[in-house]
Write a protein that holds these residues in place. Structure first.
Motif, mmCIF file in Angstrom:
data_model
loop_
_atom_site.group_PDB
_atom_site.id
_atom_site.type_symbol
_atom_site.label_atom_id
_atom_site.label_comp_id
_atom_site.label_asym_id
_atom_site.label_seq_id
_atom_site.Cartn_x
_atom_site.Cartn_y
_atom_site.Cartn_z
ATOM 1 N N ALA A 1 -3.190 7.079 -4.836
ATOM 2 C CA ALA A 1 -2.670 6.144 -6.233
ATOM 3 C C ALA A 1 -2.684 4.772 -5.799
ATOM 4 O O ALA A 1 -3.057 3.930 -6.494
ATOM 5 N N GLU A 2 -1.864 4.440 -4.998
ATOM 6 C CA GLU A 2 -1.864 3.050 -4.525
ATOM 7 C C GLU A 2 -3.021 2.401 -4.186
ATOM 8 O O GLU A 2 -3.369 1.170 -4.407
ATOM 9 N N VAL A 3 -3.733 3.188 -3.445
ATOM 10 C CA VAL A 3 -5.190 2.263 -3.007
ATOM 11 C C VAL A 3 -6.059 2.114 -4.361
ATOM 12 O O VAL A 3 -6.827 1.162 -4.290
ATOM 13 N N LEU A 4 -6.127 3.044 -5.240
ATOM 14 C CA LEU A 4 -6.730 2.937 -6.465
ATOM 15 C C LEU A 4 -6.190 1.822 -7.200
ATOM 16 O O LEU A 4 -7.077 0.916 -7.842
ATOM 17 N N ASN A 5 -4.679 1.637 -7.381
ATOM 18 C CA ASN A 5 -4.345 0.568 -7.870
ATOM 19 C C ASN A 5 -4.687 -0.932 -7.420
ATOM 20 O O ASN A 5 -4.981 -1.814 -8.078
ATOM 21 N N LEU A 6 -4.684 -0.699 -5.951
ATOM 22 C CA LEU A 6 -5.011 -2.032 -5.098
ATOM 23 C C LEU A 6 -6.414 -2.253 -5.353
ATOM 24 O O LEU A 6 -6.644 -3.424 -5.705
ATOM 25 N N ILE A 7 -7.346 -1.246 -5.297
ATOM 26 C CA ILE A 7 -8.772 -1.869 -5.852
ATOM 27 C C ILE A 7 -8.753 -2.549 -7.365
ATOM 28 O O ILE A 7 -9.562 -3.338 -7.480
ATOM 29 N N GLU A 8 -8.135 -1.892 -8.273
ATOM 30 C CA GLU A 8 -7.997 -2.691 -9.600
ATOM 31 C C GLU A 8 -7.598 -3.830 -9.478
ATOM 32 O O GLU A 8 -8.134 -4.926 -10.124
ATOM 33 N N ARG A 9 -6.380 -4.268 -8.669
ATOM 34 C CA ARG A 9 -5.782 -5.345 -8.480
ATOM 35 C C ARG A 9 -6.892 -6.407 -7.686
ATOM 36 O O ARG A 9 -6.964 -7.515 -8.275
ATOM 37 N N VAL A 10 -7.648 -5.940 -6.846
ATOM 38 C CA VAL A 10 -8.499 -6.776 -5.988
ATOM 39 C C VAL A 10 -9.520 -7.075 -6.893
ATOM 40 O O VAL A 10 -10.253 -8.310 -6.998
ATOM 41 N N ARG A 11 -10.050 -6.102 -7.834
ATOM 42 C CA ARG A 11 -10.998 -6.604 -8.831
ATOM 43 C C ARG A 11 -10.554 -7.722 -9.622
ATOM 44 O O ARG A 11 -11.362 -8.480 -10.096
ATOM 45 N N ASP A 12 -9.436 -7.597 -10.250
ATOM 46 C CA ASP A 12 -8.914 -8.310 -11.379
ATOM 47 C C ASP A 12 -8.608 -9.809 -10.653
ATOM 48 O O ASP A 12 -8.696 -10.738 -11.405
ATOM 49 N N ARG A 13 -8.560 -9.891 -9.256
ATOM 50 C CA ARG A 13 -8.473 -11.080 -8.640
ATOM 51 C C ARG A 13 -9.858 -11.697 -8.732
ATOM 52 O O ARG A 13 -9.905 -12.885 -8.038
ATOM 53 N N LEU B 1 0.832 -1.284 0.089
ATOM 54 C CA LEU B 1 0.064 -0.050 -0.098
ATOM 55 C C LEU B 1 1.070 1.130 0.048
ATOM 56 O O LEU B 1 0.252 2.451 0.171
ATOM 57 N N ALA B 2 2.047 0.875 -0.229
ATOM 58 C CA ALA B 2 3.384 2.139 -0.084
ATOM 59 C C ALA B 2 2.844 3.174 1.194
ATOM 60 O O ALA B 2 2.819 4.322 1.206
ATOM 61 N N ALA B 3 2.635 2.328 2.082
ATOM 62 C CA ALA B 3 2.274 2.914 3.414
ATOM 63 C C ALA B 3 3.681 3.508 4.016
ATOM 64 O O ALA B 3 4.796 3.117 3.554
ATOM 65 N N ARG B 4 3.558 4.617 4.572
ATOM 66 C CA ARG B 4 4.709 5.389 5.442
ATOM 67 C C ARG B 4 4.453 5.208 6.922
ATOM 68 O O ARG B 4 3.910 6.155 7.483
ATOM 69 N N ILE B 5 4.541 4.147 7.379
ATOM 70 C CA ILE B 5 4.383 3.804 8.797
ATOM 71 C C ILE B 5 5.870 3.390 9.382
ATOM 72 O O ILE B 5 6.479 2.623 9.034
ATOM 73 N N PRO B 6 6.232 4.329 10.267
ATOM 74 C CA PRO B 6 7.667 4.030 10.803
ATOM 75 C C PRO B 6 7.788 2.794 11.552
ATOM 76 O O PRO B 6 8.840 2.214 11.212
ATOM 77 N N SER B 7 6.952 2.444 12.316
ATOM 78 C CA SER B 7 7.036 1.436 12.979
ATOM 79 C C SER B 7 5.819 0.738 13.434
ATOM 80 O O SER B 7 4.659 1.253 13.701
ATOM 81 N N VAL B 8 5.768 -0.866 13.083
ATOM 82 C CA VAL B 8 4.444 -1.391 13.142
ATOM 83 C C VAL B 8 4.316 -1.739 14.704
ATOM 84 O O VAL B 8 3.236 -2.441 15.277
ATOM 85 N N ARG B 9 5.131 -1.625 15.490
ATOM 86 C CA ARG B 9 5.049 -1.908 16.870
ATOM 87 C C ARG B 9 4.715 -0.728 17.998
ATOM 88 O O ARG B 9 4.809 -0.695 19.171
ATOM 89 N N GLU B 10 4.344 0.551 17.383
ATOM 90 C CA GLU B 10 3.908 1.543 17.933
ATOM 91 C C GLU B 10 2.375 1.562 18.182
ATOM 92 O O GLU B 10 1.700 1.029 17.398
ATOM 93 N N PRO B 11 1.701 1.938 19.233
ATOM 94 C CA PRO B 11 0.249 2.225 19.389
ATOM 95 C C PRO B 11 -0.377 2.871 18.244
ATOM 96 O O PRO B 11 0.421 3.791 17.840
ATOM 97 N N ILE B 12 -1.615 2.430 17.734
ATOM 98 C CA ILE B 12 -2.257 3.198 16.810
ATOM 99 C C ILE B 12 -2.234 4.804 17.074
ATOM 100 O O ILE B 12 -2.381 5.608 16.189
ATOM 101 N N ALA B 13 -2.629 4.980 18.390
ATOM 102 C CA ALA B 13 -2.563 6.365 18.911
ATOM 103 C C ALA B 13 -1.482 7.264 18.477
ATOM 104 O O ALA B 13 -1.672 8.579 18.081
ATOM 105 N N SER B 14 -0.320 6.871 18.014
ATOM 106 C CA SER B 14 0.848 7.436 17.609
ATOM 107 C C SER B 14 0.907 7.852 16.148
ATOM 108 O O SER B 14 1.572 8.495 15.625
#
Ligand SMILES: Nc1ncnc2c1ncn2[C@@H]1O[C@H](COP(=O)(O)OP(=O)(O)OP(=O)(O)O)[C@@H](O)[C@H]1O
Ligand SMILES: [Mg+2]
Lengths: 414, 266
Positions: B185-197, B135-148
């Motif tokens: 853009a990634e989410v739109l791409n992803l929607i198309e990919r999900v549809r193509d699947r 998803l081209a996410a910019r998330i620094p760390s997956v071990r931080e609580p969502i609140a941050s």
């Protein structure tokens, strides 16, 4: 991993994050956590040192090995109750009837065992079943009618106390046989020295073994590792502390089996809360119950499990305190038992607001509470003063909890 | 009013006469909707048109007051979010519904943890990173609580979570509202990919550009009722007219004024 290994670890690609490596890094991360209001066990540790210094200076007997052994005997019963309280607090709920529940359990066991001649294990099982039933009732009230647990358990406090008085009615109290295994367990049974040392070393071994396995798996998965030095340093500190404590207790009578049972329950609960799906669901429901429901978690069932665990552990606490006192009386579970058990959980760092806490808070909190009560008893202070001081300590703990919560909110840590 | 004849075969999800009342408010009245495999259905409408209510009804969060829902040709009762998830209906809610006290990994796998009796944290973390990278996410760390996390980062986490279970239908309630350019853009791409699947996608958005970019059909809701089904080539004016209920509306007036100003200045 099927892809080729990238030079940077999977979780180290964002350049904005400072990655704390090695022991210095671990210390720095710890300081950051404290500053942002994620206090963890720090207040308890500070509190225990403070309490020990004050009471020892007032009466040196406080730190005598055998006094500490007594303290551990006393801590087990309230500790068990407190462990149950942690479960309901994690959901942001409360159970105010734990004191009455423990009293009722001790009365029930006394009546079934001494008066009706049932075998002890059956009498204990019946008491625990009564606890489970009470929890079932509270959870059903909450799930069916949306009745706040504050109200239903307040009603339960009275109802259960009534049942306890009714059961003991004619006699007022039942003495338990001093030579029975149960009373010996509650009053004198001590681990042999070798066992206590073995148990002091065991956590370190388990932590290193599981830690090394986790590190290997993380490396295979191309994830970063905090480093071997941190793991070894933490384990070393823990093991040394445990060995010192155990050898000190062994210069007196030694480590009570009953306290060992309590610690075992804490360890099991800790595993269940941190390493199982059920535990995750508990934290999720406590943090945001609607989000948990939308994630497909059966919120009602989680609540049911928490309330049943809480009341059952309260009943177990009642049985243990009956064993400790060698009697089931009308006083059992009254007075400060309720407050102490809830206070212990909060002092240990479990939030009243739900979604934060750990099983260890029951252990640490109950040590603080017992240390205060034991120290004040040594000073020959009346229970009136004891109540006031324990009340003040609880108030401080709640203030710390609220302040830490505000600080976490402003540091984005929920 | 154009109706769709583009898609073939049995719909995955078929709604007939679905209504939802909140006390005196009729949020949905007599809604009919078909969602087929391999198509993207955009659900558009003004604020308060009932889009989120419809999605929540299909997600098992709300129970419909009337009407029938068929999933893969079978009538179903979506009495809890768990039921909908088990059927393969995943949802990204407008309010995200994340647990702030838990970290990113815990939120992604919430309710569907790997190895329920001895959580497999390593495996979960690896899958979390892979999913977030897709998803081209910019998330620094997956071990931080969502609140941050920032609003957009949270939205990415919510989208990632809906993909985790390989659902048959995925419903996204304004998934790009808080996202940056690359992430959208990634989410739109992803929607198309999900549809193509071969999965069905329901997309709610106020952004007509996004809608037009990925949607195969556009379903318009107005005041809780069906107000037409259009295909992706329908002109903006026509869509706006259906959404607002008139060809003479604030959007068209504003556009006319802009055109006039341009004429004057040139
Ligand atoms: N839980 C609820 N209780 C009462 N009324 C509700 C509830 N949820 C929605 N409504 C009402 O239902 C109607 C439709 O709301 P809904 O959230 O579905 O709109 P929407 O199309 O998603 O709008 P938006 O574009 O602003 O997200 C509104 O009038 C709203 O007030
Ligand atoms: Mg909405």
């Amino acid at each position: 991993m099927t892809e080729e290994k990238s030079p940077t670890a999977l979780d180290r690609s964002d350049s904005r994050v400072r990655h704390d490596e090695g022991i210095i890094g671990a210390v720095r991360a710890f300081m950051d956590r404290i500053r942002s209001g994620d206090l963890g066990m720090l207040p308890v540790a500070v509190g225990l040192v403070l309490i020990a210094t004050v009471f020892t200076s007032l009466n040196p007997v406080f730190l005598a090995p055998n006094n500490l052994v007594n303290l551990l005997f006393d801590a087990a019963a309230v500790g068990c109750i407190s462990l149950g309280v942690v479960c309901v607090l994690l959901l942001g709920q409360i159970d105010l009837s734990i004191g009455s529940m423990s009293g009722l359990a001790s009365a029930l066991m006394g009546v079934l065992w001494v008066k009706m001649g049932l075998p002890v294990p059956l009498a204990i099982l019946a008491a625990l079943a009564a606890g489970a039933l009470a929890g079932l009732v509270y959870a059903s009230f909450l799930n069916r009618f949306g009745m706040p647990s504050f109200v239903s358990t307040l009603a339960g406090l009275l109802a259960l106390l009534g049942m306890q008085l009714y059961l003991l009615g004619s006699t007022g109290s039942i003495n338990l046989n001093y030579n029975s295994a149960l009373v010996r367990f509650g009053q004198i049974l001590i681990m042999p020295a070798w066992l206590s040392y073995l148990l002091a070393v065991l956590p370190g071994v388990v932590i290193v073994v599981t830690g090394l396995r986790a590190m290997r798996r993380r490396a295979e998965a191309n994830l970063s590792n905090p480093g071997l030095s941190v793991l070894l340093a933490k384990t070393g500190l823990l093991t040394v502390a445990l060995l010192i404590a155990v050898s000190y207790l062994n210069t007196g009578r030694g480590v009570p089996y009953m306290f060992g049972l309590f610690v075992l329950l804490v360890v099991i609960m800790n595993y269940a809360l941190t390493r199982t799906k059920w535990g995750r669901s508990m934290f999720a429901v406590g943090g945001n119950s609607e989000a948990a429901r939308r994630a497909g978690i059966n919120v009602n069932r989680i609540r049911l499990s928490a309330f049943m665990l809480c009341s059952t552990l309260a009943a177990l606490g009642g049985v243990l305190s009956a064993a400790r006192l060698a009697s089931s009386s009308q006083q059992a579970g009254t007075g400060d038992v309720n407050l102490n058990a809830i206070a212990a959980a909060v002092i240990g760092g479990t939030s009243l607001f739900g979604g934060r806490g750990s099983a260890w808070s029951a252990l640490l909190g109950v040590l603080v509470i017992q240390a205060i009560s034991n120290g004040l008893t040594l000073l020959n202070l009346s229970s009136s003063l004891r109540y006031m001081i324990t009340g003040a300590v609880l108030a401080i703990a709640v203030i710390v909890d609220s302040l830490a919560r505000q600080s976490r909110a402003s540091h984005g840590r929920a | 009013m154009g109706s769709s004849q583009s898609t073939t075969g049995e719909p995955i999800l078929r709604l007939r006469g679905v209504s939802k009342q909140f006390g005196a408010v009729s949020a949905l009245t007599d809604i009919d909707l078909d969602i087929h495999a391999g198509e993207v259905v955009a659900l558009v409408g003004d604020n308060g048109a009932g889009k989120s209510t419809l999605v929540k009804t299909l997600a098992g969060v709300h129970q419909p007051t009337a009407g029938s829902i068929e999933f893969m040709g079978r009538p179903v009762t979506l009495d809890s979010p768990g039921t909908a998830l088990d059927l393969g209906i995943a949802t990204v809610f407008q309010d995200l519904a994340l647990c702030e006290n838990l970290d990113v990994v815990a939120n992604l796998f919430l309710g569907h943890e790997l190895a329920p009796w001895a959580l497999d944290e390593v495996q979960m973390e690896v899958r979390a990173w892979t999913l977030l990278q897709e998803l081209a996410a910019r998330i620094p760390s997956v071990r931080e609580p969502i609140a941050s996390l920032s609003g957009g980062q949270r939205q990415t986490v919510a989208i990632a979570r809906s993909l985790l279970l390989e659902p048959k239908i995925i419903m996204l309630d304004e998934p790009t509202a808080a996202l940056g350019v690359a992430q959208t853009a990634e989410v739109l791409n992803l929607i198309e990919r999900v549809r193509d699947r071969g999965h069905g996608v329901v997309l709610i958005s106020h952004n007509m550009e996004d809608v037009r970019a990925v949607a195969d059909r556009v379903v318009v809701l107005r005041l809780g009722r069906n107000n037409g089904v259009f295909d992706a080539n329908t002109s903006n004016e026509e869509l706006v007219a259906a959404i607002t209920g008139a060809s003479e509306n604030s959007v068209s007036r504003r556009r006319a004024r802009k055109l006039e100003e341009m004429d004057h200045s040139s």
